[in-house]
Design a protein around this motif. Structure first.
Motif, PDB file in Angstrom:
ATOM      1  N   UNK A 326      42.244  27.576  48.690  1.00 22.70           N
ATOM      2  CA  UNK A 326      42.988  28.715  48.136  1.00 22.70           C
ATOM      3  C   UNK A 326      42.445  29.206  46.809  1.00 22.70           C
ATOM      4  N   UNK A 327      41.758  28.319  46.064  1.00 19.19           N
ATOM      5  CA  UNK A 327      41.213  28.719  44.775  1.00 19.19           C
ATOM      6  C   UNK A 327      40.194  29.839  44.876  1.00 19.19           C
ATOM      7  N   UNK A 328      39.563  29.969  46.043  1.00 17.14           N
ATOM      8  CA  UNK A 328      38.590  31.046  46.225  1.00 17.14           C
ATOM      9  C   UNK A 328      39.249  32.415  46.183  1.00 17.14           C
ATOM     10  N   UNK A 329      40.537  32.454  46.514  1.00 15.81           N
ATOM     11  CA  UNK A 329      41.271  33.719  46.524  1.00 15.81           C
ATOM     12  C   UNK A 329      42.147  33.896  45.293  1.00 15.81           C
ATOM     13  N   UNK A 330      42.509  32.806  44.676  1.00 15.95           N
ATOM     14  CA  UNK A 330      43.472  32.852  43.570  1.00 15.95           C
ATOM     15  C   UNK A 330      42.993  33.713  42.411  1.00 15.95           C
ATOM     16  N   UNK A 331      41.685  33.752  42.206  1.00 17.88           N
ATOM     17  CA  UNK A 331      41.155  34.495  41.060  1.00 17.88           C
ATOM     18  C   UNK A 331      41.049  35.993  41.323  1.00 17.88           C
ATOM     19  N   UNK A 332      41.250  36.424  42.559  1.00 20.09           N
ATOM     20  CA  UNK A 332      41.244  37.854  42.816  1.00 20.09           C
ATOM     21  C   UNK A 332      40.410  38.323  43.985  1.00 20.09           C
ATOM     22  N   UNK A 333      39.689  37.418  44.613  1.00 17.63           N
ATOM     23  CA  UNK A 333      38.934  37.811  45.799  1.00 17.63           C
ATOM     24  C   UNK A 333      39.884  38.221  46.923  1.00 17.63           C
TER      25      UNK A 333
END
Length: 394
Positions: A326-333
């Motif tokens: 999920x961290x791949x999306x958490x920043x805004x991706x």
């Protein structure tokens, strides 16, 4: 036999067909049948029943060979056998069943593997195109018409339909929600708007919404990938990186708009790291056209962390999963999927017009023109990645 005849050269530019007398009758014609998975197709004489209520019988003029057809043959896409594959075509309406109002005999049409019923939530939503009656690509596909029967028979056996279209036959029957009327003068090349071109091009302009001056990466340099490159270029991207292992395709990719091409096998580090280093932290948009989960993850990871957009087009196995942190999306991706480039059926007429006016080009997709008898050659060319796309002219 209703074989290629003079209709191949004449009817591709006209709106009428000379076999109207066949309306209401069973038609005998040639079709390529996949009798079982993973085996060559067999060109046979079949019987095509007349259309029933809300059905349309189409004389196919030309059909492309798509990677999804190969995926169905090898059961990546679940399909019932024996089956007539094919979903990327253009043809002329031969006859219609009771209640059909959107087309008439003689109309030039593109069969739709993504139907448009006009009534469901998706069809009524502006930014959706996945009609609730869509079967293609999911774990179950009936392979039958709405009444639970087939319109194809060969050697006394019913033959299943595929993707609501079945275009590897001289005549097919589809639901009236699976046809899009186009210009009567549309040429044979327009069959590719029925899947490959619309899928790749639309992924860039409709789904990713590629912006002017942006950086893009396109994974998979086949017909869909090339169309995605064209879409990125037309949307104004300033840098387009083509990613693929077949270097013989690089010149064509550059010609179509890619600014450079790279081969993952040429590097001793993951290719997403290479792309991030090349683009000051990652591309703005990545479009995946290969259908492999590892490539899907690579496409996501090569996008810029704060606002990158990755669009998935490739068809993977129904049991495949993405190991997504999920961290791949958490920043805004953003990770998005796209079917048929986000196009609704009624939008194809404009694409056809754009091609006929020279605003878009389909010629880059066509590497070989064959007949139905050569269909296994076309599949071999597809599997060997020789050329881009074959089309069969009936």
């Amino acid at each position: 036999m209703n074989r290629i005849r003079v209709q191949t050269s004449e009817n591709r530019h006209c709106s009428k067909i000379t076999t109207m007398s066949t309306a209401g009758k069973v038609i005998k014609c040639k079709a390529a049948i996949a009798w079982e998975p993973c085996k060559p197709l067999s060109v046979e004489e079949i019987e095509v029943a007349p259309p029933k209520a809300h059905e349309v019988r189409i004389k196919i003029i030309s059909s492309g060979i798509c990677g999804s057809d190969n995926s169905a043959l090898f059961q990546i896409i679940q399909t019932k056998f024996p089956v007539i594959l094919g979903h990327e075509a253009i043809g002329v309406v031969e006859s219609i069943g009771e209640g059909v109002t959107k087309v008439k005999p003689g109309d030039k049409v593109i069969p739709l593997f993504v139907p448009q019923c006009g009534c469901c939530r998706s069809c009524k939503t502006a930014n959706c195109n996945l009609c609730e009656k869509f079967e293609f690509g999911f774990s179950t596909q009936s392979g039958l018409m709405a009444d639970g029967t087939s319109r194809f028979t060969c050697k006394g056996k019913p033959i299943y339909h595929y993707a609501s279209t079945s275009t590897f036959t001289e005549y097919t029957v589809v639901s009236d929600i699976c046809v899009s009327k186009v210009d009567a003068k549309a040429p044979v090349e327009v069959c590719l708007i029925g899947c490959g071109f619309a899928t790749g091009y639309g992924a860039a302009v409709n789904t990713a919404h590629v912006t002017k001056g942006s950086t893009c990466a396109v994974f998979g340099l086949g017909g869909v990938g090339f169309s995605a490159i064209v879409g990125c270029k037309d949307a104004g991207a300033s840098r387009i990186i083509g990613v693929g292992t077949h270097k013989e395709k690089y010149p064509k990719a550059i010609q179509l708009g890619a600014t450079e091409c790279i081969n993952p096998k040429d590097y001793d580090k993951p290719i997403h790291e290479v792309i991030c280093e090349m683009t000051n932290g990652g591309v703005d948009f990545a479009i995946e056209c290969a259908g492999r989960t590892e490539t899907m993850m690579t496409a996501l990871m090569c996008t810029y962390a704060s606002n990158g957009v990755a669009v998935l087009l490739g068809v993977a196995s129904p049991t495949a999963t993405l190991p997504l942190n999920p961290g791949l999306l958490l920043t805004g991706r953003t990770l998005k999927g796209s079917i048929f480039g986000g196009y609704k059926g009624e939008e194809l007429a404009k694409l056809v017009q754009d091609y006929m006016k020279g605003k878009i080009n389909l010629d880059h997709l066509i590497s070989k023109r064959l007949t139905l008898d050569n269909i296994n050659e076309a599949f071999e060319l597809l599997r060997s990645a020789s050329g881009i796309r074959s089309i069969m002219i009936y």
